[in-house]
Design a protein around this motif. Sequence first.
Motif, PDB file in Angstrom:
ATOM      1  N   THR A 177       0.816  -1.211   0.000  1.00 55.79           N
ATOM      2  CA  THR A 177       0.000   0.000   0.000  1.00 55.79           C
ATOM      3  C   THR A 177       0.850   1.260   0.000  1.00 55.79           C
ATOM      4  O   THR A 177       0.405   2.307  -0.479  1.00 55.79           O
ATOM      5  CB  THR A 177      -0.953   0.023   1.212  1.00 55.79           C
ATOM      6  OG1 THR A 177      -0.203  -0.175   2.409  1.00 55.79           O
ATOM      7  CG2 THR A 177      -2.003  -1.065   1.096  1.00 55.79           C
ATOM      8  N   LYS A 219      -3.184   1.537 -10.002  1.00 58.94           N
ATOM      9  CA  LYS A 219      -4.470   1.168 -10.597  1.00 58.94           C
ATOM     10  C   LYS A 219      -4.382  -0.126 -11.411  1.00 58.94           C
ATOM     11  O   LYS A 219      -5.147  -1.070 -11.169  1.00 58.94           O
ATOM     12  CB  LYS A 219      -5.015   2.321 -11.441  1.00 58.94           C
ATOM     13  CG  LYS A 219      -6.402   2.064 -12.021  1.00 58.94           C
ATOM     14  CD  LYS A 219      -6.915   3.301 -12.757  1.00 58.94           C
ATOM     15  CE  LYS A 219      -8.338   3.108 -13.261  1.00 58.94           C
ATOM     16  NZ  LYS A 219      -8.437   2.068 -14.297  1.00 58.94           N
ATOM     17  N   ARG A 272      -3.628  -3.136  -9.092  1.00 56.20           N
ATOM     18  CA  ARG A 272      -4.816  -3.559  -8.335  1.00 56.20           C
ATOM     19  C   ARG A 272      -5.789  -4.337  -9.236  1.00 56.20           C
ATOM     20  O   ARG A 272      -6.365  -5.351  -8.826  1.00 56.20           O
ATOM     21  CB  ARG A 272      -5.533  -2.345  -7.753  1.00 56.20           C
ATOM     22  CG  ARG A 272      -4.860  -1.711  -6.562  1.00 56.20           C
ATOM     23  CD  ARG A 272      -5.786  -0.646  -5.961  1.00 56.20           C
ATOM     24  NE  ARG A 272      -5.139   0.095  -4.899  1.00 56.20           N
ATOM     25  CZ  ARG A 272      -4.955  -0.353  -3.667  1.00 56.20           C
ATOM     26  NH1 ARG A 272      -5.368  -1.570  -3.358  1.00 56.20           N
ATOM     27  NH2 ARG A 272      -4.353   0.391  -2.760  1.00 56.20           N
ATOM     28  N   HIS A 282      -7.022  -8.128  -8.699  1.00 53.71           N
ATOM     29  CA  HIS A 282      -8.455  -8.393  -8.544  1.00 53.71           C
ATOM     30  C   HIS A 282      -8.933  -9.424  -9.568  1.00 53.71           C
ATOM     31  O   HIS A 282      -9.676 -10.353  -9.224  1.00 53.71           O
ATOM     32  CB  HIS A 282      -9.241  -7.088  -8.700  1.00 53.71           C
ATOM     33  CG  HIS A 282     -10.690  -7.221  -8.355  1.00 53.71           C
ATOM     34  ND1 HIS A 282     -11.159  -7.179  -7.056  1.00 53.71           N
ATOM     35  CD2 HIS A 282     -11.785  -7.432  -9.141  1.00 53.71           C
ATOM     36  CE1 HIS A 282     -12.469  -7.334  -7.057  1.00 53.71           C
ATOM     37  NE2 HIS A 282     -12.871  -7.493  -8.299  1.00 53.71           N
ATOM     38  N   HIS A 316     -14.166  -8.010  -0.441  1.00 55.78           N
ATOM     39  CA  HIS A 316     -14.236  -6.889  -1.380  1.00 55.78           C
ATOM     40  C   HIS A 316     -13.250  -6.967  -2.534  1.00 55.78           C
ATOM     41  O   HIS A 316     -13.413  -6.251  -3.529  1.00 55.78           O
ATOM     42  CB  HIS A 316     -14.018  -5.572  -0.630  1.00 55.78           C
ATOM     43  CG  HIS A 316     -15.041  -5.311   0.426  1.00 55.78           C
ATOM     44  ND1 HIS A 316     -16.353  -5.002   0.128  1.00 55.78           N
ATOM     45  CD2 HIS A 316     -14.946  -5.328   1.786  1.00 55.78           C
ATOM     46  CE1 HIS A 316     -17.026  -4.828   1.251  1.00 55.78           C
ATOM     47  NE2 HIS A 316     -16.205  -5.024   2.275  1.00 55.78           N
ATOM     48  N   LEU A 372      -9.621  -3.813  -5.587  1.00 56.03           N
ATOM     49  CA  LEU A 372      -9.699  -2.556  -6.324  1.00 56.03           C
ATOM     50  C   LEU A 372      -9.558  -1.327  -5.447  1.00 56.03           C
ATOM     51  O   LEU A 372      -9.272  -0.234  -5.949  1.00 56.03           O
ATOM     52  CB  LEU A 372     -11.023  -2.494  -7.109  1.00 56.03           C
ATOM     53  CG  LEU A 372     -11.178  -3.571  -8.187  1.00 56.03           C
ATOM     54  CD1 LEU A 372     -12.517  -3.413  -8.904  1.00 56.03           C
ATOM     55  CD2 LEU A 372     -10.030  -3.528  -9.185  1.00 56.03           C
ATOM     56  N   THR A 373      -9.743  -1.489  -4.141  1.00 53.50           N
ATOM     57  CA  THR A 373      -9.593  -0.365  -3.219  1.00 53.50           C
ATOM     58  C   THR A 373      -8.611  -0.759  -2.119  1.00 53.50           C
ATOM     59  O   THR A 373      -8.371  -1.950  -1.892  1.00 53.50           O
ATOM     60  CB  THR A 373     -10.936   0.020  -2.575  1.00 53.50           C
ATOM     61  OG1 THR A 373     -11.472  -1.127  -1.899  1.00 53.50           O
ATOM     62  CG2 THR A 373     -11.923   0.491  -3.629  1.00 53.50           C
ATOM     63  N   SER A 406      -6.778  -1.969   1.144  1.00 51.08           N
ATOM     64  CA  SER A 406      -7.211  -2.924   2.168  1.00 51.08           C
ATOM     65  C   SER A 406      -6.805  -2.492   3.555  1.00 51.08           C
ATOM     66  O   SER A 406      -7.159  -3.130   4.543  1.00 51.08           O
ATOM     67  CB  SER A 406      -6.599  -4.301   1.889  1.00 51.08           C
ATOM     68  OG  SER A 406      -5.186  -4.218   1.885  1.00 51.08           O
ATOM     69  N   SER A 456      -5.358   1.254   5.978  1.00 50.80           N
ATOM     70  CA  SER A 456      -5.106   2.682   6.012  1.00 50.80           C
ATOM     71  C   SER A 456      -3.913   2.965   6.906  1.00 50.80           C
ATOM     72  O   SER A 456      -3.428   2.087   7.620  1.00 50.80           O
ATOM     73  CB  SER A 456      -6.326   3.446   6.525  1.00 50.80           C
ATOM     74  OG  SER A 456      -6.674   2.972   7.808  1.00 50.80           O
TER      75      SER A 456
END
Length: 200
Positions: free
Chosen positions: A25, A36, A39, A43, A184, A187-188, A190, A192
């Motif tokens: 990340t 992008k 990811r 995915h 999920h 794409l976003t 996982s 923070s």
Amino acid sequence: MIDRDDDANRADLRIGSADRLPGITSGFAFRPETAKPMRELAHTLLHGPSTLTPGERELIATYVSSQNDCYFCQTSHGAAAAAHLGKNSDLVEQVKRDFLHAGVSEKLKALLVIAGQVQQGGKTVSSEAVEKARLQGATDPEIHDTVLIAAAFCMFNRYVDGLDTWQPRDPAMYSSMGERLAIHGYLTPSTSAPAMKATR
């Protein structure tokens, strides 16, 4: 040989947010343009439609990452595999240690042989390994995807370790990350940034 425990040896490799975000990340945050497509690839390979289950694909990713000794990837994807497999972390550890005697299908064992050969080098993939996988019921798309997962994770592992990213040892963090990835996908983000500055 680099001493992975000696911060001074690799301090010049840390870039951007490497001290604030764990693992891959941090690289993604530093270069969103490359994040992008990376990811999207992860995915598609691990979470998209396939005749291999998400748990099987995560096990392939975990095994390759363990062979590359990438702590962040083997632990995060191992947690995702366990989440897909009814929280069966013991099976994940069996696959990492000795997949030929793990409680997985003979087809997956044959595919893991191919994945391990890819991890060693693309040209080490043998016709015998491919034929054995076919005899165990693996389709050509499944063999293709196994090779691509293994090759992609060699890239991901080297990306994570090549930037000397922070790879925390908190099992709860990886468990939570794995659950989120299993539900999920990729794409976003996982995870923070932690409230405290990372320590190594």
